[in-house]
Design a protein around this motif. Structure first.
Motif, short mmCIF file in Angstrom:
data_model
loop_
_atom_site.label_atom_id
_atom_site.label_comp_id
_atom_site.label_asym_id
_atom_site.label_seq_id
_atom_site.Cartn_x
_atom_site.Cartn_y
_atom_site.Cartn_z
N THR A 234 0.83 -1.21 0.00
CA THR A 234 0.00 0.00 0.00
C THR A 234 0.86 1.26 0.00
O THR A 234 0.59 2.22 -0.73
CB THR A 234 -0.94 -0.01 1.21
OG1 THR A 234 -1.80 -1.16 1.12
CG2 THR A 234 -1.79 1.24 1.28
N VAL A 235 1.92 1.25 0.80
CA VAL A 235 2.85 2.39 0.82
C VAL A 235 3.44 2.60 -0.57
O VAL A 235 3.51 3.73 -1.08
CB VAL A 235 3.96 2.17 1.86
CG1 VAL A 235 5.02 3.26 1.75
CG2 VAL A 235 3.37 2.13 3.26
N LYS A 236 3.85 1.51 -1.21
CA LYS A 236 4.45 1.58 -2.55
C LYS A 236 3.47 2.18 -3.55
O LYS A 236 3.82 3.08 -4.33
CB LYS A 236 4.86 0.17 -2.99
CG LYS A 236 5.42 0.06 -4.40
CD LYS A 236 5.93 -1.36 -4.63
CE LYS A 236 6.40 -1.57 -6.07
NZ LYS A 236 5.26 -1.66 -7.02
N LEU A 237 2.21 1.74 -3.53
CA LEU A 237 1.20 2.24 -4.46
C LEU A 237 0.89 3.72 -4.22
O LEU A 237 0.70 4.49 -5.17
CB LEU A 237 -0.07 1.40 -4.36
CG LEU A 237 -0.01 0.03 -5.03
CD1 LEU A 237 -1.21 -0.82 -4.61
CD2 LEU A 237 0.04 0.18 -6.55
N ILE A 238 0.83 4.11 -2.96
CA ILE A 238 0.57 5.52 -2.64
C ILE A 238 1.68 6.41 -3.18
O ILE A 238 1.44 7.44 -3.82
CB ILE A 238 0.39 5.72 -1.12
CG1 ILE A 238 -0.92 5.08 -0.64
CG2 ILE A 238 0.40 7.22 -0.77
CD1 ILE A 238 -1.08 5.08 0.86
N LYS A 239 2.92 6.01 -2.95
CA LYS A 239 4.06 6.82 -3.40
C LYS A 239 4.12 6.88 -4.93
O LYS A 239 4.42 7.93 -5.51
CB LYS A 239 5.36 6.27 -2.81
CG LYS A 239 5.44 6.50 -1.30
CD LYS A 239 6.77 6.06 -0.72
CE LYS A 239 6.85 6.40 0.77
NZ LYS A 239 8.13 6.00 1.38
N GLU A 240 3.82 5.76 -5.59
CA GLU A 240 3.80 5.76 -7.06
C GLU A 240 2.69 6.66 -7.59
O GLU A 240 2.89 7.39 -8.58
CB GLU A 240 3.61 4.33 -7.57
CG GLU A 240 4.83 3.43 -7.36
CD GLU A 240 4.58 2.00 -7.78
OE1 GLU A 240 5.54 1.21 -7.77
OE2 GLU A 240 3.40 1.64 -8.09
N THR A 241 1.54 6.62 -6.94
CA THR A 241 0.41 7.46 -7.35
C THR A 241 0.75 8.94 -7.22
O THR A 241 0.49 9.74 -8.13
CB THR A 241 -0.83 7.12 -6.51
OG1 THR A 241 -1.14 5.73 -6.66
CG2 THR A 241 -2.03 7.95 -6.94
#
Length: 340
Positions: A234-241
């Motif tokens: 989830t952290v990875k997806l948020i940062k990518e977004t």
């Protein structure tokens, strides 16, 4: 600000007593937080307000059948228990009615499936109870427990799954993260087909859901802590977004509190788990969110304060006034709002 600043008039008949037959057929109020403009639609049209690359973050906590009824072993008196928070294995923080029948040292039987022993009395009358059973406590609760519906819902729930989100997994909540109740698996598939991503946090909803704000000055209110987990994916997806200039949209106030608590306490989003007692009210500078999907909350509640912090106080109170005038359905089984 005063608690009374967050009061609004709500006719009792607008409190939703049962879920709609179709999860995604609820009404949806769209609030533009920049202008305060309000428009109206249905939840199944939510794709119209989301863009490719946006990320929805959802709370996947699953509600346990936390309301159980026991009898005192010595007198046979009937007592109701509501399990709020797991302290360790079979040890729980619990609300008990009537409390005078649940003094430390008292033992209870629950339909021959489980026993309970009152170890201590905590803050605000909460009982610390150790349960014993020949089987896993969650298995026992499935046999004897009832869904812990809020006190403003008087109707009997015919299908317990309607008080669960379709993506719920880890057991642990004493109340549903209700913003997610509107989603169907089909709607989530449509989101993915459009390029809208989804990610999950876990926050087990606990005691704070059942405690109203009592102090006139809202800054004097103390939130109870709830356990959360923020996964690495989830952290990875948020940062990518964020890096792509797209929006991170929280599904529900529990998701909001998880993300903002980690960002506040850690200085940035990192994979972690812990306890949060974050209380969000105006003015508050959001560190993660670009949008919020939520239900309509009780007057003077910490939840309507959180919404006011995100959307703006005047925007929120005006939107609530219009929702009442338009006869929206309110609270847990009610209609939805998206703030973008």
């Amino acid at each position: 600000m005063k608690k009374s600043d967050f009061y609004y008039y709500l006719p009792e008949e607008l409190i939703a007593q049962t879920p709609l037959e179709q999860r995604d057929s609820s009404r949806m109020l769209i609030l533009d937080k920049a202008t305060g403009k309000v428009t109206h639609s249905r939840f199944y049209n939510i794709l119209d307000y989301l863009e490719e690359g946006d990320l929805l973050v959802m709370n996947n906590s699953r509600v346990i059948p936390a309301r159980i009824f026991g009898t005192r072993k010595d007198t046979g008196a009937n007592v109701e228990f509501l399990l709020l928070k797991q302290i360790e294995n079979n040890k729980w923080e619990t609300l008990v009615k009537p409390g005078k029948k649940a003094k430390p040292g008292t033992e209870f039987d629950f339909s021959g499936v489980m026993t309970g022993y009152i170890e201590d009395i905590g803050k605000e009358g909460v009982r610390i109870v150790r349960f014993e059973s020949d089987e896993n406590i969650y298995t026992a609760l499935d046999k004897i427990g009832q869904m812990p519906l809020p006190p403003y819902i008087k109707e009997t729930l015919k299908d317990n799954e309607r008080y669960q989100t379709v993506y719920s997994e880890p057991l642990g909540s004493a109340a549903a993260p209700t913003a997610g109740l509107h989603f169907t698996q089909e709607l989530i598939s449509e989101l993915h087909n459009k390029g809208v991503n989804t990610a999950y946090v876990t926050l087990h909803v606990g005691l704070g859901t059942f405690r109203p704000v009592k102090e006139d000055e809202i800054t004097d209110h103390i939130m109870h802590s709830e356990h959360y987990e923020l996964p690495a994916e989830t952290v990875k997806l948020i940062k990518e977004t964020k890096a792509k200039g797209k929006r991170v949209i929280a599904v529900g106030t529990t998701t909001t509190r998880t993300l903002e608590s980690v960002a506040r306490d850690k200085g940035e989003l990192i994979p972690c788990e812990g306890w949060t007692d974050i209380f969000i009210y105006p003015p508050y500078e959001f560190k993660v969110l670009d949008g919020l999907i939520t239900n309509f909350h009780l007057p003077e509640s910490t939840l309507v304060m959180l919404v006011s912090a995100f959307a703006g106080y005047d925007n929120t109170m005006n939107a609530y006034k219009e929702a009442v005038e338009e006869k929206y359905r309110f609270f847990s089984f009610g209609d939805s709002m998206i703030i973008i």
